[in-house]
Design a protein around this motif. Structure first.
Motif, PDB file in Angstrom:
ATOM      1  N   LEU A 237      17.249   3.594  -1.114  1.00 57.11           N
ATOM      2  CA  LEU A 237      15.950   3.715  -0.459  1.00 57.11           C
ATOM      3  C   LEU A 237      15.345   5.073  -0.765  1.00 57.11           C
ATOM      4  CD1 LEU A 237      16.960   2.423   3.108  1.00 57.11           C
ATOM      5  CD2 LEU A 237      16.086   1.066   1.217  1.00 57.11           C
ATOM      6  N   THR A 238      14.069   5.067  -1.065  1.00 59.55           N
ATOM      7  CA  THR A 238      13.328   6.317  -1.205  1.00 59.55           C
ATOM      8  C   THR A 238      11.937   6.079  -0.650  1.00 59.55           C
ATOM      9  OG1 THR A 238      12.648   8.062  -2.743  1.00 59.55           O
ATOM     10  CG2 THR A 238      12.574   5.791  -3.553  1.00 59.55           C
ATOM     11  N   VAL A 239      11.040   7.065  -0.769  1.00 57.09           N
ATOM     12  CA  VAL A 239       9.671   6.915  -0.259  1.00 57.09           C
ATOM     13  C   VAL A 239       8.690   7.372  -1.313  1.00 57.09           C
ATOM     14  CG1 VAL A 239      10.287   7.180   2.174  1.00 57.09           C
ATOM     15  CG2 VAL A 239       9.724   9.201   0.829  1.00 57.09           C
ATOM     16  N   ASN A 240       7.500   6.825  -1.244  1.00 53.95           N
ATOM     17  CA  ASN A 240       6.438   7.220  -2.146  1.00 53.95           C
ATOM     18  C   ASN A 240       5.886   8.580  -1.745  1.00 53.95           C
ATOM     19  OD1 ASN A 240       3.435   7.208  -3.137  1.00 53.95           O
ATOM     20  ND2 ASN A 240       4.433   5.570  -4.286  1.00 53.95           N
ATOM     21  N   LYS A 241       5.550   9.391  -2.731  1.00 48.69           N
ATOM     22  CA  LYS A 241       5.056  10.743  -2.444  1.00 48.69           C
ATOM     23  C   LYS A 241       3.717  10.740  -1.714  1.00 48.69           C
ATOM     24  CE  LYS A 241       2.879  11.117  -6.989  1.00 48.69           C
ATOM     25  NZ  LYS A 241       1.522  10.960  -6.485  1.00 48.69           N
ATOM     26  N   ASN A 242       3.024   9.597  -1.673  1.00 50.23           N
ATOM     27  CA  ASN A 242       1.701   9.543  -1.042  1.00 50.23           C
ATOM     28  C   ASN A 242       1.745   9.317   0.458  1.00 50.23           C
ATOM     29  OD1 ASN A 242       0.086   9.833  -3.461  1.00 50.23           O
ATOM     30  ND2 ASN A 242       0.726   7.765  -4.019  1.00 50.23           N
ATOM     31  N   ILE A 243       2.927   9.003   1.018  1.00 50.36           N
ATOM     32  CA  ILE A 243       2.959   8.744   2.450  1.00 50.36           C
ATOM     33  C   ILE A 243       2.808  10.051   3.210  1.00 50.36           C
ATOM     34  CG2 ILE A 243       4.422   6.723   2.096  1.00 50.36           C
ATOM     35  CD1 ILE A 243       6.725   8.293   3.286  1.00 50.36           C
ATOM     36  N   ASN A 244       2.421   9.930   4.463  1.00 50.05           N
ATOM     37  CA  ASN A 244       2.074  11.090   5.275  1.00 50.05           C
ATOM     38  C   ASN A 244       3.300  11.618   6.017  1.00 50.05           C
ATOM     39  OD1 ASN A 244       0.839  12.987   6.928  1.00 50.05           O
ATOM     40  ND2 ASN A 244      -0.984  11.726   7.220  1.00 50.05           N
ATOM     41  N   LEU A 245       4.158  12.319   5.277  1.00 46.30           N
ATOM     42  CA  LEU A 245       5.297  13.007   5.871  1.00 46.30           C
ATOM     43  C   LEU A 245       5.142  14.493   5.587  1.00 46.30           C
ATOM     44  CD1 LEU A 245       8.485  10.849   5.100  1.00 46.30           C
ATOM     45  CD2 LEU A 245       7.433  11.276   7.317  1.00 46.30           C
ATOM     46  N   ASN A 246       5.060  15.285   6.636  1.00 44.01           N
ATOM     47  CA  ASN A 246       4.878  16.719   6.469  1.00 44.01           C
ATOM     48  C   ASN A 246       6.071  17.357   5.784  1.00 44.01           C
ATOM     49  OD1 ASN A 246       2.362  16.927   7.563  1.00 44.01           O
ATOM     50  ND2 ASN A 246       3.057  17.497   9.601  1.00 44.01           N
ATOM     51  N   PHE A 247       5.799  18.156   4.766  1.00 42.63           N
ATOM     52  CA  PHE A 247       6.794  19.003   4.107  1.00 42.63           C
ATOM     53  C   PHE A 247       7.867  18.228   3.345  1.00 42.63           C
ATOM     54  CE2 PHE A 247       5.599  21.037   8.208  1.00 42.63           C
ATOM     55  CZ  PHE A 247       4.766  22.008   7.698  1.00 42.63           C
ATOM     56  N   VAL A 248       7.926  16.906   3.455  1.00 42.41           N
ATOM     57  CA  VAL A 248       8.967  16.145   2.776  1.00 42.41           C
ATOM     58  C   VAL A 248       8.573  15.943   1.319  1.00 42.41           C
ATOM     59  CG1 VAL A 248      10.220  13.959   2.678  1.00 42.41           C
ATOM     60  CG2 VAL A 248       9.691  14.989   4.892  1.00 42.41           C
ATOM     61  N   ARG A 249       9.314  16.569   0.412  1.00 41.34           N
ATOM     62  CA  ARG A 249       9.021  16.456  -1.017  1.00 41.34           C
ATOM     63  C   ARG A 249       9.744  15.266  -1.648  1.00 41.34           C
ATOM     64  NH1 ARG A 249       9.264  22.724  -3.004  1.00 41.34           N
ATOM     65  NH2 ARG A 249      11.485  22.463  -2.650  1.00 41.34           N
ATOM     66  N   ALA A 250      10.891  14.925  -1.101  1.00 42.01           N
ATOM     67  CA  ALA A 250      11.645  13.794  -1.647  1.00 42.01           C
ATOM     68  C   ALA A 250      12.632  13.311  -0.594  1.00 42.01           C
ATOM     69  CB  ALA A 250      12.378  14.189  -2.918  1.00 42.01           C
ATOM     70  N   LEU A 251      12.921  12.015  -0.633  1.00 36.84           N
ATOM     71  CA  LEU A 251      13.867  11.416   0.306  1.00 36.84           C
ATOM     72  C   LEU A 251      14.628  10.316  -0.424  1.00 36.84           C
ATOM     73  CD1 LEU A 251      13.209  10.350   3.997  1.00 36.84           C
ATOM     74  CD2 LEU A 251      14.316   8.776   2.412  1.00 36.84           C
TER      75      LEU A 251
ATOM     76  N   ASN B   7       0.875  -1.179   0.000  1.00 37.24           N
ATOM     77  CA  ASN B   7       0.000   0.000   0.000  1.00 37.24           C
ATOM     78  C   ASN B   7       0.906   1.221   0.000  1.00 37.24           C
ATOM     79  OD1 ASN B   7      -1.642   2.270   0.937  1.00 37.24           O
ATOM     80  ND2 ASN B   7      -3.221   0.726   1.347  1.00 37.24           N
ATOM     81  N   ASN B   8       0.824   2.029  -1.057  1.00 35.71           N
ATOM     82  CA  ASN B   8       1.794   3.113  -1.208  1.00 35.71           C
ATOM     83  C   ASN B   8       1.571   4.281  -0.260  1.00 35.71           C
ATOM     84  OD1 ASN B   8      -0.383   4.490  -2.330  1.00 35.71           O
ATOM     85  ND2 ASN B   8       0.331   4.314  -4.443  1.00 35.71           N
ATOM     86  N   THR B   9       0.592   4.189   0.630  1.00 35.56           N
ATOM     87  CA  THR B   9       0.402   5.239   1.630  1.00 35.56           C
ATOM     88  C   THR B   9       0.990   4.863   2.977  1.00 35.56           C
ATOM     89  OG1 THR B   9      -1.760   4.382   2.309  1.00 35.56           O
ATOM     90  CG2 THR B   9      -1.733   5.973   0.515  1.00 35.56           C
ATOM     91  N   ASP B  10       1.449   3.618   3.139  1.00 36.69           N
ATOM     92  CA  ASP B  10       2.039   3.193   4.399  1.00 36.69           C
ATOM     93  C   ASP B  10       3.439   3.777   4.557  1.00 36.69           C
ATOM     94  OD1 ASP B  10      -0.172   1.784   5.118  1.00 36.69           O
ATOM     95  OD2 ASP B  10       0.624  -0.190   4.609  1.00 36.69           O
TER      96      ASP B  10
ATOM     97  N   PHE C 201      -6.410   7.099   7.576  1.00 36.78           N
ATOM     98  CA  PHE C 201      -6.824   8.176   6.688  1.00 36.78           C
ATOM     99  C   PHE C 201      -6.131   8.085   5.330  1.00 36.78           C
ATOM    100  CE2 PHE C 201      -7.973  11.130  10.454  1.00 36.78           C
ATOM    101  CZ  PHE C 201      -9.273  10.663  10.414  1.00 36.78           C
ATOM    102  N   ASN C 202      -4.897   7.579   5.323  1.00 33.74           N
ATOM    103  CA  ASN C 202      -4.145   7.500   4.069  1.00 33.74           C
ATOM    104  C   ASN C 202      -4.761   6.524   3.077  1.00 33.74           C
ATOM    105  OD1 ASN C 202      -2.369   9.305   5.108  1.00 33.74           O
ATOM    106  ND2 ASN C 202      -0.721   7.860   5.465  1.00 33.74           N
ATOM    107  N   LYS C 203      -5.688   5.702   3.511  1.00 36.72           N
ATOM    108  CA  LYS C 203      -6.294   4.692   2.641  1.00 36.72           C
ATOM    109  C   LYS C 203      -7.694   5.086   2.179  1.00 36.72           C
ATOM    110  CE  LYS C 203      -3.564   1.038   4.782  1.00 36.72           C
ATOM    111  NZ  LYS C 203      -2.657   2.001   5.401  1.00 36.72           N
ATOM    112  N   ILE C 204      -8.131   6.297   2.535  1.00 37.54           N
ATOM    113  CA  ILE C 204      -9.458   6.771   2.148  1.00 37.54           C
ATOM    114  C   ILE C 204      -9.311   7.761   0.997  1.00 37.54           C
ATOM    115  CG2 ILE C 204     -11.560   7.915   2.922  1.00 37.54           C
ATOM    116  CD1 ILE C 204     -10.851   7.123   5.766  1.00 37.54           C
ATOM    117  N   PRO C 205      -9.926   7.483  -0.174  1.00 37.80           N
ATOM    118  CA  PRO C 205      -9.821   8.409  -1.309  1.00 37.80           C
ATOM    119  C   PRO C 205     -10.231   9.829  -0.907  1.00 37.80           C
ATOM    120  CG  PRO C 205     -10.848   6.360  -1.987  1.00 37.80           C
ATOM    121  CD  PRO C 205     -10.751   6.292  -0.487  1.00 37.80           C
TER     122      PRO C 205
END
Length: 853
Positions: free
Chosen positions: A326-340, A301-304, A753-757
């Protein structure tokens, strides 16, 4: 907010007067799109996308999306992926365009005709060679870690650079920077952070490290320490270093959970990783000895809160990780993080196994996820002279586990040049000189003063500062309008002597309140710096609401003037205090206090007892006390400023034990008693399910005392949610002489919440809490049993408002929504017991400012 003040001040000070959000309009080719399977139209992750014939390259994300740009002139874009035919797309140089591509599966010559469906089978762990491979990695990970050796030693160099990033040409060409173009750095536009940077902070550190398995010991010796110095009265370089160290923690892919940005990510080689990740064998590399398999992974699940990326696994029987991205999907709930992005390199040991030799972590932050200026931090760690199974004597591990050599901050350029063996770390060195120049810009100095006033609440005048401004005006039912003015000295006056004072006046009760303290540092360090060692004498005459205990805010904060229910009982207190505080390097500390305390009732609160069936008013009560506080917080770290210090919450427990003795006959003390209190605070991380903060507390009073000296349980009648208080309990509602409590607060980090459209786009975070309090009162302290004691308070209608906890506990819980506008948490609080008490609320809405990544 205060736990992030030093970083917010630095960021806002650098960005506020001239921040720009639009990229330059010069000729620039920007291409984005989606790569899908031509047969079933499913997105294809990790497709290699590059301008043909160049090294300008990127990869599609887990949703098959990509974005690539260049200022050079190129006409074709190339798309390639294992198992698919390479595709090319014609592009228009100098334009922004969207190009979606479908890749065809590679056909193979067959000796017979096979009829099959074009639809790819659903992903399964069973009979999946990629999953079988990752299970082999998991089975062998214990032997492939440094802790598998009896003895390990190595030298480590680390560099951290923090920059304003993705700046526009318009920003660069502002008049303020006309003579300071050297502050900016150009970089390839495909790199994380954008094409234009302005480094604003840098630090370097060299350590010698020793590890022993049995018994488990660790020793770190800091041999060199160099960093940018800000000549600020509020920003402390050591505090910035500690804050960034928390954000950019060490990455060990062999750990089950990896801490980054104050969160924990499940490692792709954790025991449970096949349950939460999808794995794909995407390449084999036979030119390397031993042969390697490229193993790509994405979250199911790309929001986890999970990684995506790839690792290279050795095929020599060790199944060790030889390299990882390692990187992260843009859909995860990280405040202000645009890329990692994190790149891990491993080197071979003499026994054929591997150790981590280099880590490069880059995180890009921004208010706008897709464009505009932001901030980029890059931490590079290089490990050299790695030796295994070389025993060290006991003298190596003697003393504290972390030791800084006296000459660490005084190392010469020759020393540092010898440590900077990587060309990428040598390219950043100009920031030291540039920041010194930046601090000479008048507008920068003015902005620093403004931001300090807005966020810290103090106006600096050199050796003295005035504030906090949010206490200058407040109000309550007893004092009416309350004006206050105060301030404190700074290290600019003295590093040994500190003074603090304020004066306040209530226009309704027409009384003056004031405070004065003097502190002497015994170790010639700031009293806010670790380890503390000081003595303080103070006098305070002021009001206090019984049972109100606030976190990190002043009781006369203007915003807390707004309260629910009845709020017309308070105490007028006189405190004479002498405190001695001593901290040790292992984070054990003790404090000894002597206090003379006089309490007088105010508002509708009255001190009355009953003797000979007659109600007798009592003007005041006097108490003399001696207290000893013991505190142990292993591995504790702080957000450190020059004039404040706030602990960082982490997984390590914090133990507190306090003993107070009342001294009858000493300085007019009227009571003999003993008060014992203990607490344990602990944070538990549950990987992508978030974290839980748990507090256990208990206490007991031995001796006969009136109700103001009992435990008045922490209540909250403000509309601010207080983590350590009971948010639907009234002030002075419950008292005890023995009690036990539990406080549980869990933050899910947006897991549901990340799994609710649609809802997931808001990046909201859910939280739940539960609090329970057991307590009681012995007959000797109950005025119903002994009328000579002070009677419990009653309101203006004569109704008793203070009670004793009975057989059932006081309980309340809440369900909260956090991360509203990235800073606000709102809770709906429900009270479960003692609903028949007068003037109580069974539920309520409370809000709290909470800043997290």
């Amino acid at each position: 907010m205060k736990t992030r003040i030093q970083t917010i001040i630095l960021i806002c000070a650098l960005a506020l007067p001239f921040f720009a959000v639009k990229a330059s309009a010069q000729q620039h080719t920007v291409i984005s799109g989606v790569v899908t399977d031509a047969a079933d139209k499913d997105p294809i992750p990790y497709v290699t996308v590059l301008f043909k014939g160049t090294n300008i390259i990127t990869k599609t994300d887990a949703d098959g999306k990509y974005s690539i740009s260049t200022s050079e002139v190129h006409n074709q874009l190339q798309f390639s992926y294992v198992g698919y035919k390479t595709n090319y797309a014609t592009i228009k140089p100098g334009e922004t365009q969207v190009i979606n591509v479908r890749l065809q599966s590679e056909s193979q010559s067959l000796t017979e005709v096979v009829i099959s469906s074009n639809k790819r089978p659903a992903y399964r762990n069973k009979n999946n060679p990629a999953v079988e491979l990752i299970r082999k990695v998991i089975e062998n990970k214990n032997k492939n870690q440094s802790k598998s050796y009896d003895h390990v030693e190595f030298k480590q160099y680390e560099q951290l650079v923090f920059s304003l990033s993705n700046l526009s040409e318009k920003f660069k060409n502002k008049r303020i920077f006309r003579n300071y173009q050297f502050l900016f750095e150009q970089q390839d536009s495909t790199k994380i952070g954008g094409k234009l940077l302005m480094p604003v902070y840098m630090e370097e550190k060299v350590t010698q490290n020793y590890l022993q398995k049995n018994p488990n010991k660790k020793k770190t010796i800091v041999e060199g320490d160099k960093h940018v110095n800000y000549d600020s009265k509020f920003i402390d370089t050591q505090g910035l270093s500690m804050y960034f160290e928390r954000m950019y923690a060490d990455i060990n892919i062999y750990d089950s959970n990896i801490s980054l940005m104050s969160n924990q990510f499940l490692s792709p080689i954790a025991d449970a990783s096949p349950t939460f990740y999808k794995f794909f064998i995407t390449d084999t590399i036979k030119t390397h000895t031993p042969n390697l398999i490229e193993l790509s992974f994405i979250p199911r699940n790309n929001t986890d809160l999970l990684f995506e990326g790839k690792m290279y696994v050795t095929m020599d029987g060790n199944y060790a990780v030889q390299d990882a991205f390692l990187t992260v999907n843009k859909n995860i709930n990280l405040n202000f993080v645009r890329a990692l992005e994190a790149k891990l390199d491993f080197a071979k040991n003499e026994d054929g196994r591997y150790h981590l030799s280099k880590t490069n972590l880059i995180v890009d932050f921004g208010i706008n996820k897709n464009k505009g200026g932001g901030f980029t931090g890059q931490r590079t760690v290089i490990i050299n002279d790695y030796q295994i199974n070389k025993p060290q004597g006991d003298t190596t591990y003697a003393g504290p586990s972390l030791v800084t050599l006296p000459q660490a901050a005084l190392r010469t350029d020759q020393f540092w040049n010898a440590q900077r063996q990587d060309s990428t770390v040598r390219s950043k060195l100009s920031v030291y000189k540039n920041i010194d120049t930046l601090q000479t810009i008048p507008s920068f100095k003015r902005t620093m003063d403004l931001i300090t006033l807005l966020f810290a609440g103090y106006k600096d005048f050199g050796p003295f500062e005035v504030g906090p401004v949010n206490t200058f005006y407040s109000f309550n039912n007893v004092e009416g309008f309350r004006l206050r003015l105060g301030g404190r000295t700074t290290p600019a006056l003295s590093k040994r002597y500190y003074f603090e004072t304020y004066a306040a006046y209530g226009f309704k009760d027409e009384k003056w309140k004031y405070f004065l303290s003097g502190t002497y540092s015994l170790n010639n360090k700031s009293i806010y710096s670790f380890p503390q060692n000081y003595v303080r004498a103070s006098f305070q005459r002021d009001t206090k609401i019984p049972g109100q205990e606030l976190q990190f805010v002043q009781e006369d904060n203007f915003l807390l003037s707004f309260k629910r229910g009845q709020n017309d009982m308070l105490l007028y207190n006189d405190f004479y205090k002498i405190d001695y505080i001593k901290e040790y390097e292992n984070h054990f500390s003790y404090a000894v206090s002597l206090r003379k305390w006089t309490q007088r009732p105010g508002g509708t609160l009255a001190f009355n007892n009953t003797l000979n069936n007659t109600v007798n008013p009592v003007d005041l009560i006097n108490t003399s006390e001696i207290s000893v506080n013991l505190r142990y917080a292993p591995h504790e770290k702080f957000y450190q400023g020059k004039i404040y210090r706030v602990p960082i919450f982490d997984r390590y427990p914090i133990f507190n034990l306090r003993y107070t003795a009342g001294l009858k006959g000493v300085f007019s003390g009227q009571y003999n008693y003993h008060n014992l209190m203990g607490s344990i605070d602990k944070r538990f991380y549950v990987s992508q399910l978030g974290y839980t903060d748990v507090t256990l507390e208990g206490g007991s009073i031995f001796g006969k005392v009136p109700f103001p000296l009992l435990v008045i349980h922490r209540a909250n009648q403000t509309y601010s949610y207080q983590l350590s208080s009971y948010n639907l309990m009234n002030f002075l509602e419950f008292v005890s002489d023995h009690y036990a409590s539990i406080n549980i607060d869990h933050n899910f980090n947006g897991f549901f919440f990340n799994k609710i459209p649609l809802i997931k786009k808001l990046k909201l975070r859910e939280s739940v809490s539960f609090k329970a309090l057991y307590g009681g009162l012995r007959d000797q302290n109950n005025p119903d049993m002994d009328p000579s004691l002070l009677q419990f308070p009653r309101n203006a209608d004569g109704v008793q408002t203070t009670y004793v906890l009975g057989n059932q506990p006081y309980m309340e819980g809440s369900v909260g929504i956090g991360n509203i506008f990235k800073i606000l948490r709102v809770d709906m609080v429900k009270r479960f017991t003692y609903l028949d008490n007068p003037v109580v609320s069974s539920w309520g809405i409370r809000a709290r400012v909470k800043f997290d990544f």
